[in-house]
Design an enzyme around this catalytic site. Sequence first.
Site, short mmCIF file in Angstrom:
data_model
loop_
_atom_site.label_atom_id
_atom_site.label_comp_id
_atom_site.label_asym_id
_atom_site.label_seq_id
_atom_site.Cartn_x
_atom_site.Cartn_y
_atom_site.Cartn_z
N GLY A 205 -6.73 -45.85 -10.65
CA GLY A 205 -7.94 -46.05 -11.45
C GLY A 205 -8.72 -44.74 -11.61
CG ASP B 284 -3.85 -49.51 -9.22
OD1 ASP B 284 -4.73 -48.65 -9.19
OD2 ASP B 284 -3.94 -50.55 -9.91
CG ASN B 285 -3.45 -55.26 -9.50
OD1 ASN B 285 -4.10 -54.34 -10.01
ND2 ASN B 285 -3.86 -56.51 -9.51
CB SER C 229 -21.88 -50.43 -6.74
OG SER C 229 -22.79 -50.42 -7.80
CE1 TYR D 22 -18.19 -54.10 -9.23
CE2 TYR D 22 -20.43 -53.30 -9.59
CZ TYR D 22 -19.12 -53.06 -9.23
OH TYR D 22 -18.73 -51.79 -8.88
CE LYS E 94 -17.59 -52.89 -5.78
NZ LYS E 94 -16.33 -52.35 -5.30
CE1 TYR F 183 -17.99 -44.15 -4.24
CE2 TYR F 183 -17.00 -45.50 -5.96
CZ TYR F 183 -16.89 -44.81 -4.75
OH TYR F 183 -15.69 -44.78 -4.11
CG PHE F 184 -26.59 -43.66 -7.72
CD1 PHE F 184 -26.24 -43.67 -6.36
CD2 PHE F 184 -27.78 -44.23 -8.10
CE1 PHE F 184 -27.09 -44.24 -5.40
CE2 PHE F 184 -28.65 -44.79 -7.16
CZ PHE F 184 -28.29 -44.79 -5.81
CG ASN F 185 -24.71 -45.04 -13.69
OD1 ASN F 185 -25.32 -45.48 -12.72
ND2 ASN F 185 -24.63 -45.70 -14.83
NE ARG G 84 -28.55 -47.89 -15.27
CZ ARG G 84 -29.68 -48.49 -15.66
NH1 ARG G 84 -30.83 -47.86 -15.57
NH2 ARG G 84 -29.65 -49.72 -16.13
N GLY H 209 -30.06 -58.14 -17.79
CA GLY H 209 -29.84 -57.69 -16.41
C GLY H 209 -30.01 -56.20 -16.20
P1 NAD Z 1 -10.94 -48.68 -12.20
O1 NAD Z 1 -10.85 -50.03 -12.83
O2 NAD Z 1 -10.64 -47.51 -13.03
O3 NAD Z 1 -10.01 -48.63 -10.91
C1 NAD Z 1 -9.80 -49.73 -10.07
C2 NAD Z 1 -8.30 -49.81 -9.81
O4 NAD Z 1 -8.06 -50.96 -8.98
C3 NAD Z 1 -7.48 -49.99 -11.09
O5 NAD Z 1 -6.45 -49.04 -11.13
C4 NAD Z 1 -6.94 -51.41 -10.98
O6 NAD Z 1 -5.67 -51.56 -11.59
C5 NAD Z 1 -6.91 -51.63 -9.47
N1 NAD Z 1 -7.01 -53.04 -9.09
C6 NAD Z 1 -7.81 -54.00 -9.63
N2 NAD Z 1 -7.60 -55.17 -9.01
C7 NAD Z 1 -6.64 -54.95 -8.08
C8 NAD Z 1 -5.99 -55.77 -7.15
N3 NAD Z 1 -6.26 -57.09 -7.06
N4 NAD Z 1 -5.03 -55.24 -6.34
C9 NAD Z 1 -4.73 -53.92 -6.43
N5 NAD Z 1 -5.31 -53.09 -7.31
C10 NAD Z 1 -6.26 -53.60 -8.12
O7 NAD Z 1 -12.39 -48.58 -11.55
P2 NAD Z 1 -13.12 -47.31 -10.93
O8 NAD Z 1 -14.21 -46.94 -11.85
O9 NAD Z 1 -12.13 -46.31 -10.52
O10 NAD Z 1 -13.78 -47.98 -9.66
C11 NAD Z 1 -13.22 -47.88 -8.37
C12 NAD Z 1 -14.10 -48.65 -7.39
O11 NAD Z 1 -15.41 -48.11 -7.42
C13 NAD Z 1 -14.24 -50.13 -7.74
O12 NAD Z 1 -14.23 -50.86 -6.53
C14 NAD Z 1 -15.60 -50.21 -8.40
O13 NAD Z 1 -16.19 -51.47 -8.22
C15 NAD Z 1 -16.37 -49.13 -7.65
N6 NAD Z 1 -17.49 -48.58 -8.42
C16 NAD Z 1 -17.26 -48.06 -9.68
C17 NAD Z 1 -18.34 -47.55 -10.42
C18 NAD Z 1 -18.12 -46.99 -11.80
O14 NAD Z 1 -19.10 -46.86 -12.53
N7 NAD Z 1 -16.91 -46.64 -12.21
C19 NAD Z 1 -19.63 -47.58 -9.88
C20 NAD Z 1 -19.81 -48.11 -8.61
C21 NAD Z 1 -18.74 -48.60 -7.88
N1 UDP Z 2 -25.76 -48.56 -22.55
C1 UDP Z 2 -26.05 -48.58 -23.91
N2 UDP Z 2 -25.04 -48.85 -24.78
C2 UDP Z 2 -23.77 -49.10 -24.37
C3 UDP Z 2 -23.48 -49.08 -22.99
C4 UDP Z 2 -24.51 -48.81 -22.11
O1 UDP Z 2 -27.20 -48.36 -24.31
O2 UDP Z 2 -22.89 -49.37 -25.22
C5 UDP Z 2 -26.83 -48.24 -21.58
C6 UDP Z 2 -27.12 -49.37 -20.60
O3 UDP Z 2 -28.13 -50.21 -21.13
C7 UDP Z 2 -27.60 -48.61 -19.35
C8 UDP Z 2 -26.90 -47.26 -19.45
O4 UDP Z 2 -26.40 -47.16 -20.79
O5 UDP Z 2 -28.96 -48.38 -19.44
C9 UDP Z 2 -25.74 -47.13 -18.48
O6 UDP Z 2 -24.92 -48.29 -18.65
P1 UDP Z 2 -23.48 -48.43 -17.99
O7 UDP Z 2 -22.93 -49.76 -18.40
O8 UDP Z 2 -22.67 -47.22 -18.30
O9 UDP Z 2 -23.77 -48.39 -16.42
P2 UDP Z 2 -24.77 -49.28 -15.52
O10 UDP Z 2 -25.95 -48.41 -15.26
O11 UDP Z 2 -25.08 -50.53 -16.24
O12 UDP Z 2 -23.96 -49.49 -14.29
#
Ligand code: NAD
Ligand code: UDP
Length: 340
Positions: free
Chosen positions: A10, A31-32, A126, A150, A154, A178-180, A233, A298
């Site tokens: 991912g 990964d799946n 998160s 979601y 977490k 994590y933030f964004n 953000r 939300g």
């Molecule tokens: P992503 O979707 O790119 O990566 C997640 C990976 O997990 C994918 O490759 C997916 O195929 C794999 N996966 C999903 N379900 C699975 C399962 N049942 N078994 C095995 N593998 C599985 O997401 P990401 O952005 O890389 O996020 C990674 C982690 O960080 C996640 O847990 C997510 O909730 C957390 N997170 C992400 C963000 C963000 O903004 N990207 C922010 C906060 C937290």
């Molecule tokens: N956002 C937007 N248009 C989009 C996607 C997101 O205006 O098509 C805004 C959303 O309202 C938020 C910010 O961008 O204020 C970041 O959104 P994102 O979904 O990337 O991350 P979040 O903070 O919700 O985890």
Amino acid sequence: MNILVTGALGYIGSNTTIKLIESGYKLYLLDNLHNSSIDTLNKIEKITKKKQTFIEADIRDHNEINNILKKYKIETIFHFAGLKSVKESENSPEKYFEVNFEGSKNLIDGLNLQKIKKKIFIFSSSACVYGNPKKLPYKEDHPLSPENAYGKTKLKVELYLKQTSLSNTNWQAIALRYFNPIGAHSSGFLGDNPLNDTPENLMPYISRVALGKLTHLEIFGSDYDTNDGTPVRDYIHIEDLAEGHLAAFNFLKNKKNDVYEEINLGKGKGYSVLELVETFQKINKINIPYEFSKRRLGDISKYYADVEKSKNLLGWKTKKTLEEMCKSSWEFEKKLKENE
Ligand code: NAD
Ligand code: UDP
């Protein structure tokens, strides 16, 4: 040291995997492929010039997870696998509970059964565990009240990890909030590439508008209580975030005693949606047509991280700017297009 990385193909998993391999670690990548492609494995191998062990498995499969942990004598888990769509989590809370909570529980319980001297678990949590800000920046001891399904999964994993690690011995665990994360690896090969045509998150949406795959960006709300009316953000470059994992791992490895910590990974600075769009346009010299629409259900007006704990405990802070985040996101999107 035998290290398992779940969700390794991912967005965040692959970028962290690169840093771990470059630091000399031998990994088992799991990964799946639910939200990633096997091509990412090829990219990881190409960038690092090292062949990897890939295990296609689902973290929900209790028996298989136990077998994998035993077979490879796993001592450390970086746990990224999971589902991350806030919207989908509201429509299918059971699915999110199964993957995000039950799947994580399988890994935590499985590691707990391993007969080893030190069990290290680094969990992808998160900022959404905090919910509506009572005070900003969010400090790690801010009350926890996630607004959506979601975020609730977490928080549930954090609590389970805390309980398991504190009530057993030889545990060292960290929940990283994590933030964004935005931006891409400097090679231009590893970035955020959601498999759905209409991305939910802001940066992949902007990048696809830039490519002309989507006509314009909808900015959800212009009447928030922020400088320009759009939500704020804490955006963090994916390479900084990946390095935060290495810092967390080094912190745990150097500790003799058992540990459980929750730590923010953010830049500590807020940017509005409009600031991000304008920076993307300026640094990449490309026009992003946008329209304002109504608020997304939300969404919180404004939040960003308190970064003192990550600085003091991990000796880590972000290095990259918003400009670098926007530039690398666009480089990644263009490379994807070239290879289509
Ligand atoms: P992503 O979707 O790119 O990566 C997640 C990976 O997990 C994918 O490759 C997916 O195929 C794999 N996966 C999903 N379900 C699975 C399962 N049942 N078994 C095995 N593998 C599985 O997401 P990401 O952005 O890389 O996020 C990674 C982690 O960080 C996640 O847990 C997510 O909730 C957390 N997170 C992400 C963000 C963000 O903004 N990207 C922010 C906060 C937290
Ligand atoms: N956002 C937007 N248009 C989009 C996607 C997101 O205006 O098509 C805004 C959303 O309202 C938020 C910010 O961008 O204020 C970041 O959104 P994102 O979904 O990337 O991350 P979040 O903070 O919700 O985890």
